[in-house]
Design a protein around this motif. Structure first.
Motif: not given
Ligand SMILES: Cc1cc2nc3c(=O)[nH]c(=O)nc-3n(C[C@H](O)[C@H](O)[C@H](O)COP(=O)(O)O)c2cc1C
Length: 232
Positions: A24-30, A121-125, A175-181, A199-201, A164-166
């Motif tokens: 059921y783990r997915r990256s959530h952005r909303s 400016s990834q809005k899920w943050v 949760a969503v992992a973010i490497g773009a910053f 390293i990661y958010v 964290i995801y699990l």
């Protein structure tokens, strides 16, 4: 520096199996505009990098040579995390201290917006109620392993983020992992010391939609793919 003891971590749970959390783990952005509880934050930070073998000081996350180079910072905005007495965690950045399962308030203020901008400016943050910045003091590992230690630190951050995801999935959160910053901007906004690099958010919140797949659907899909490939 003021410190806050987190609710003690719980290990017993009959909510989801490990396999269900993986499926059921997915990256959530909303995310919903609802606060997280301090109990959820406590569980997530413990899962990420919490103490699990007190006698040796070992943590939930595997670490090359048990050097534990990672530092986790929780960044929250106003009324994002509700305390047990109905109050809220003050906005700002908090360092997680695995040894005490506590938070140290390192940087007060409205820095969530800065974290959002640093994350391109990834809005899920901004929507998430907790952003966990996984940072590292590389020297703690490279002093033993030299250049290869850099790889080890980054791999460890991946383990930590997956924890964290699990845990978030297990708690019904997303949760969503973010490497773009921008590294410098993020480090500055979080209040990291000079020798500590981000390293990661991982952004965490209550997902608007949860992901689910049944065992039957998954198995049927795999059977169909095998049939088409001529496998038995
Ligand atoms: C190293 C890494 C960096 C990522 N960076 C971002 C990011 O900056 N923003 C984002 O929205 N998702 C990011 N993701 C999440 C991926 O987009 C996501 O894992 C992928 O689309 C697969 O979806 P799933 O996680 O739901 O299985 C990142 C994932 C990884 C492993």
């Amino acid at each position: 520096m003021s410190m806050i003891s987190l609710p003690l971590p719980r290990i017993r749970s009959d909510v989801l199996s490990v396999e269900q959390a993986l499926a059921y783990r997915r990256s959530h952005r909303s995310f919903k505009d609802e606060p997280l509880s301090i109990n959820d934050i406590s569980q997530i930070l413990w899962a990420a990098y919490g103490l699990s073998m007190p006698i040796k000081g070992f943590l939930t996350c595997p670490s090359a040579g048990a050097t534990y180079p990672l530092e986790l910072y929780l960044v929250v905005g106003t009324e994002d995390v509700e305390l047990s007495d109905g109050e809220f965690l003050e906005p700002g950045s908090y360092r997680y201290l695995p040894k005490y399962h506590a938070l140290a308030y390192v940087k007060p203020g409205h820095i969530k917006e800065k974290i959002y901008r640093a994350c391109l400016s990834q809005k899920w943050v901004l929507q998430a109620k907790a952003n966990i910045v996984i940072a590292a003091d590389y020297g703690r590992t490279t002093q033993y392993y030299g250049e290869r230690g850099i790889r080890y630190v980054v791999l460890e951050a991946g383990h930590c983020a997956q924890n964290i995801y699990l845990e978030a999935t297990g708690l019904g959160l997303g949760a969503v992992a973010i490497g773009a910053f921008d590294d410098d901007e993020l480090g500055e906004a979080t209040g990291l010391r000079e020798e500590v690099q981000p390293i990661y958010v991982v952004a965490v919140g209550i997902p608007r939609h949860r992901y689910f797949i049944s065992e039957n659907t998954l198995q049927e899909h795999l059977r169909m793919k095998r049939r088409r490939k001529g496998l038995v």
